[in-house]
Every structure is written in structure tokens, then in C-alpha cells.
Write a protein that holds these residues in place. Sequence first.
Motif, PDB file in Angstrom:
ATOM      1  N   ASN A  19       0.810  -1.232   0.000  1.00  0.00           N
ATOM      2  CA  ASN A  19       0.000   0.000   0.000  1.00  0.00           C
ATOM      3  C   ASN A  19       0.837   1.274   0.000  1.00  0.00           C
ATOM      4  OD1 ASN A  19      -3.154  -0.236   0.337  1.00  0.00           O
ATOM      5  ND2 ASN A  19      -2.279  -1.986   1.399  1.00  0.00           N
ATOM      6  N   ILE A  20       2.036   1.201   0.537  1.00  0.00           N
ATOM      7  CA  ILE A  20       2.826   2.433   0.638  1.00  0.00           C
ATOM      8  C   ILE A  20       3.729   2.656  -0.568  1.00  0.00           C
ATOM      9  CG2 ILE A  20       2.840   2.299   3.153  1.00  0.00           C
ATOM     10  CD1 ILE A  20       5.801   1.438   2.963  1.00  0.00           C
ATOM     11  N   LYS A  21       3.811   1.684  -1.465  1.00  0.00           N
ATOM     12  CA  LYS A  21       4.672   1.861  -2.634  1.00  0.00           C
ATOM     13  C   LYS A  21       4.165   3.015  -3.493  1.00  0.00           C
ATOM     14  CE  LYS A  21       6.627  -2.761  -3.207  1.00  0.00           C
ATOM     15  NZ  LYS A  21       6.700  -3.975  -4.063  1.00  0.00           N
ATOM     16  N   ASP A  22       5.059   3.934  -3.767  1.00  0.00           N
ATOM     17  CA  ASP A  22       4.752   5.115  -4.608  1.00  0.00           C
ATOM     18  C   ASP A  22       3.572   5.925  -4.073  1.00  0.00           C
ATOM     19  OD1 ASP A  22       6.773   4.335  -6.430  1.00  0.00           O
ATOM     20  OD2 ASP A  22       5.372   2.937  -7.369  1.00  0.00           O
ATOM     21  N   LEU A  57      -2.542   8.347   4.314  1.00  0.00           N
ATOM     22  CA  LEU A  57      -3.281   7.091   4.432  1.00  0.00           C
ATOM     23  C   LEU A  57      -3.191   6.637   5.880  1.00  0.00           C
ATOM     24  CD1 LEU A  57      -4.700   4.567   3.201  1.00  0.00           C
ATOM     25  CD2 LEU A  57      -2.407   3.613   2.845  1.00  0.00           C
ATOM     26  N   LEU A  58      -4.326   6.361   6.498  1.00  0.00           N
ATOM     27  CA  LEU A  58      -4.347   5.904   7.887  1.00  0.00           C
ATOM     28  C   LEU A  58      -5.306   4.728   8.012  1.00  0.00           C
ATOM     29  CD1 LEU A  58      -4.558   9.354   9.730  1.00  0.00           C
ATOM     30  CD2 LEU A  58      -2.533   7.947   9.427  1.00  0.00           C
ATOM     31  N   ASP A  59      -4.843   3.670   8.679  1.00  0.00           N
ATOM     32  CA  ASP A  59      -5.693   2.499   8.882  1.00  0.00           C
ATOM     33  C   ASP A  59      -5.230   1.780  10.142  1.00  0.00           C
ATOM     34  OD1 ASP A  59      -7.673   0.678   8.512  1.00  0.00           O
ATOM     35  OD2 ASP A  59      -7.008   0.014   6.535  1.00  0.00           O
ATOM     36  N   LEU A  60      -6.069   0.883  10.662  1.00  0.00           N
ATOM     37  CA  LEU A  60      -5.713   0.125  11.853  1.00  0.00           C
ATOM     38  C   LEU A  60      -6.347  -1.245  11.791  1.00  0.00           C
ATOM     39  CD1 LEU A  60      -7.814   1.093  14.975  1.00  0.00           C
ATOM     40  CD2 LEU A  60      -8.493   1.722  12.663  1.00  0.00           C
ATOM     41  N   ASN A  61      -5.826  -2.156  12.633  1.00  0.00           N
ATOM     42  CA  ASN A  61      -6.384  -3.488  12.744  1.00  0.00           C
ATOM     43  C   ASN A  61      -6.550  -3.818  14.216  1.00  0.00           C
ATOM     44  OD1 ASN A  61      -6.091  -6.562  13.145  1.00  0.00           O
ATOM     45  ND2 ASN A  61      -6.530  -6.354  10.945  1.00  0.00           N
ATOM     46  N   THR A  62      -7.769  -4.162  14.603  1.00  0.00           N
ATOM     47  CA  THR A  62      -8.051  -4.513  16.002  1.00  0.00           C
ATOM     48  C   THR A  62      -8.699  -5.892  16.112  1.00  0.00           C
ATOM     49  OG1 THR A  62     -10.196  -3.370  15.848  1.00  0.00           O
ATOM     50  CG2 THR A  62      -8.330  -2.095  16.684  1.00  0.00           C
ATOM     51  N   GLU A  63      -8.516  -6.704  15.071  1.00  0.00           N
ATOM     52  CA  GLU A  63      -9.184  -8.005  15.053  1.00  0.00           C
ATOM     53  C   GLU A  63      -8.640  -8.941  16.128  1.00  0.00           C
ATOM     54  OE1 GLU A  63      -8.794  -9.506  11.127  1.00  0.00           O
ATOM     55  OE2 GLU A  63     -10.071  -7.967  10.211  1.00  0.00           O
ATOM     56  N   THR A  64      -7.331  -8.887  16.396  1.00  0.00           N
ATOM     57  CA  THR A  64      -6.716  -9.769  17.376  1.00  0.00           C
ATOM     58  C   THR A  64      -6.355  -8.982  18.617  1.00  0.00           C
ATOM     59  OG1 THR A  64      -5.785 -11.095  15.578  1.00  0.00           O
ATOM     60  CG2 THR A  64      -4.875 -11.433  17.792  1.00  0.00           C
ATOM     61  N   GLY A 120       0.098   3.321   7.835  1.00  0.00           N
ATOM     62  CA  GLY A 120      -0.319   4.335   6.881  1.00  0.00           C
ATOM     63  C   GLY A 120       0.828   5.187   6.378  1.00  0.00           C
ATOM     64  N   SER A 121       0.479   6.325   5.835  1.00  0.00           N
ATOM     65  CA  SER A 121       1.439   7.290   5.299  1.00  0.00           C
ATOM     66  C   SER A 121       1.029   8.673   5.772  1.00  0.00           C
ATOM     67  CB  SER A 121       1.455   7.242   3.764  1.00  0.00           C
ATOM     68  OG  SER A 121       1.752   5.939   3.304  1.00  0.00           O
ATOM     69  N   LEU A 122       2.018   9.533   6.021  1.00  0.00           N
ATOM     70  CA  LEU A 122       1.727  10.853   6.581  1.00  0.00           C
ATOM     71  C   LEU A 122       2.579  11.910   5.888  1.00  0.00           C
ATOM     72  CD1 LEU A 122       0.191  12.388   8.870  1.00  0.00           C
ATOM     73  CD2 LEU A 122       2.266  12.106  10.248  1.00  0.00           C
ATOM     74  N   ILE A 123       1.917  12.897   5.300  1.00  0.00           N
ATOM     75  CA  ILE A 123       2.629  14.067   4.764  1.00  0.00           C
ATOM     76  C   ILE A 123       2.965  14.980   5.940  1.00  0.00           C
ATOM     77  CG2 ILE A 123       2.455  16.110   3.286  1.00  0.00           C
ATOM     78  CD1 ILE A 123       0.486  14.526   1.538  1.00  0.00           C
ATOM     79  N   TYR A 124       4.244  15.203   6.175  1.00  0.00           N
ATOM     80  CA  TYR A 124       4.638  16.012   7.319  1.00  0.00           C
ATOM     81  C   TYR A 124       5.352  17.303   6.933  1.00  0.00           C
ATOM     82  CZ  TYR A 124       9.312  13.830   6.826  1.00  0.00           C
ATOM     83  OH  TYR A 124      10.527  13.393   6.364  1.00  0.00           O
ATOM     84  N   GLN A 125       5.461  17.557   5.631  1.00  0.00           N
ATOM     85  CA  GLN A 125       6.031  18.815   5.157  1.00  0.00           C
ATOM     86  C   GLN A 125       5.437  19.119   3.794  1.00  0.00           C
ATOM     87  OE1 GLN A 125       8.090  20.640   6.923  1.00  0.00           O
ATOM     88  NE2 GLN A 125       8.616  22.237   5.476  1.00  0.00           N
ATOM     89  N   GLN A 126       4.980  20.377   3.585  1.00  0.00           N
ATOM     90  CA  GLN A 126       4.365  20.763   2.318  1.00  0.00           C
ATOM     91  C   GLN A 126       4.812  22.173   1.955  1.00  0.00           C
ATOM     92  OE1 GLN A 126       1.875  19.277  -0.087  1.00  0.00           O
ATOM     93  NE2 GLN A 126       2.902  20.997  -1.066  1.00  0.00           N
ATOM     94  N   ASP A 127       5.348  22.320   0.765  1.00  0.00           N
ATOM     95  CA  ASP A 127       5.731  23.649   0.280  1.00  0.00           C
ATOM     96  C   ASP A 127       4.470  24.459  -0.004  1.00  0.00           C
ATOM     97  OD1 ASP A 127       6.486  25.556  -2.207  1.00  0.00           O
ATOM     98  OD2 ASP A 127       8.264  25.193  -0.989  1.00  0.00           O
ATOM     99  N   ILE A 128       4.485  25.749   0.371  1.00  0.00           N
ATOM    100  CA  ILE A 128       3.286  26.572   0.209  1.00  0.00           C
ATOM    101  C   ILE A 128       3.111  27.078  -1.219  1.00  0.00           C
ATOM    102  CG2 ILE A 128       3.310  27.284   2.624  1.00  0.00           C
ATOM    103  CD1 ILE A 128       4.415  29.973   1.711  1.00  0.00           C
TER     104      ILE A 128
END
Length: 322
Positions: free
Chosen positions: A49-52, A57-64, A72-80
Motif C-alpha cells: 500500500n505504501i509503494k509510490d 493514508l491511515l488504517d488500523l487493525n483490532t481483530e486480534t 499508513g502514510s503521513l505528509i509532514y512537510q508541504q511547500d506553500i
Amino acid sequence: MINIMKGLRPLKHIFNEKRWKWYDFQQKDEEKIKELISQSPARREWLENIKDRKANLLDLNTETKGDEYIWGSLIYQQDIEEKGEKNIFHFYICEDFFITVDFDFSILDVSDIGVHKQMEQAENAVEGFFILLGKILASYLQKIDAYEERLHELLWEMKEQNNLEILERIYENRHELLIWKNLVIPIVELKFIAEEAYGKGVHEQAEFNRVETRVERIRMLLTEYQEAIDTMIRLEEVVSTHRGNEIFKTLTVITILFTPVTAWGAVWGMNFKFMPELEWKFGYVFAGVLIFATTAGLYYYLKKKGWIGDILKVKKKNRFFE
């Protein structure tokens, strides 16, 4: 803390007397990542899921129970200025370890050594990951302070100049504010996801509470700045509307005042054969006096009615209306 090195880059960090680990990779370390996650279908799904990936993207698993994880993936810097100029990292979090891919400390202008010292005190990997989030938010706060200074300068420049260039800069600041909000929103969601995955117990972690506090600080600041910018825009619209009305009124008054000149000029510009005043000795003087008298009378009438207002006054410096 123990580091397993690959060349000059540490890929694995062990903290708090070997209680939990942090695997710090780059995209070029794909083979190492595959080796690490080879025994887990869930982690292999995460890698696919994270390729390219270029968006949040945020997700979790609580089945077990006892094996909850967040990824997931997080944008932590963005040019204005440029949409494509941004920095994103990918993560996989469980209580025993977390993995990051393409996380760059240099962007945050913080020392990774200092972060590692903090992580030594973290109880588990979830709290360790929130240390990273705390550093990201701290860098946001520093940059928002610089934004506040620019906004303050713009506030006073608007009063001094109040032109199209200032209006453009106001909307540029509004656009920058929206970018800050878009950067913070995924972190807010990540905070809720952590609560969903690990329960209210995460509130007992100091780093989680620190992230929560910083998020509230940033959201409070952004809300206040949003209100300030909206007020500036409304003020600019009021001033522009007032000036537009003044210009329209001025042109209308000037047109009315020149009506006697136009009317009398039209009369004496006609080609009738019998126009006795054209033969008068003082006809030119008479025409001038008549035009002046009718114009003055019209001006007096408009002035008495209050329709001229302040249109003959020159706008003072550093004033919005006068």
C-alpha cells in the motif's frame, strides 16, 4: 540503546532495556523491509500500500486482541508554493516495535540523538512513535510563529497601502493557513486511531498527552488566525465597496455639474438662421456668465441636498475611508 548499522545508516534502534524497537528505513532498503516483514501477511499488505504513495493514508487493525496495529502514510512537510513539493513518510506501529520509511530528521531541524534519548524513557513503541509526532508538531509551532509575524506585518501594511497587492497577499496567507490545517488534520485522526486501537490507556502516556496538547495549541492558533484573515478580507471588501461607491458618485456629480456647459454649448452649436444672441456685443460674456451661474446653482442645490458628501476631500495617509 543498541544500533544495528548498515553502512553509516542505523536501521534498527532498541530502547528501554530491549522492551521495544524502531526500524528506520528508506525506500532503497526495500529488501531489508521485505526480510523483516516476510512472516506477516498484514505487514506485506502495508508494504504494498505504501509503494509510490504520495498522499495521506491511515488504517488500523483490532481483530486480534493484544496484537493491534496502526499503519499508513503521513505528509509532514508541504511547500506553500508548489503542490508537488512535499515530504511523506510511511509507518507501521504495534506495541513492540514501529517501522518508519523515508522519515527525515533534517526537515524538522531537530537532533535525532535528542529524540533517541527521549525514546529511552518510552514504555512501548506506540509512545515512541508519538515522540516523533511531537517533534513534527513542535516544528509546526515554530513555523506558525513565523507566520504570525508575517500576518502582523500584513495587518499594518493593509492600513498603510490597502491596494490590490495587499489583497493578493491576504489571500496567499489564507492559502498558507489552509495548508497548515491540512497538515494537522491527519495527526488529529491518528490520535483518535491510537485511542481506538489501544483504548484510553494511551492517555496515561506522557508523549500522547504532549501530542494532544500541541495539536490543541496549533488548532487554536489556526482558528484565531483564520478569524483574523477573514476579518481582514471583510474589511478590505467594505473599503473597496465604499471606494467604488465614492468613485461612482464622483463621476455622477461631475457629469451633472458639466450638464449646463454641455446643454448651452449644444444650443449655441445649432445652425439655426436666426440666433440674435450671436450678434450681441457682449454675447460671449453673457454666455460665460449664464453657464457659470447655472453650474453654480446646480452645485449649490446638490450641496444643500447632501449628495456631494466627501468626494472633494483628499484621502489622508493611513486612513481607510477619509
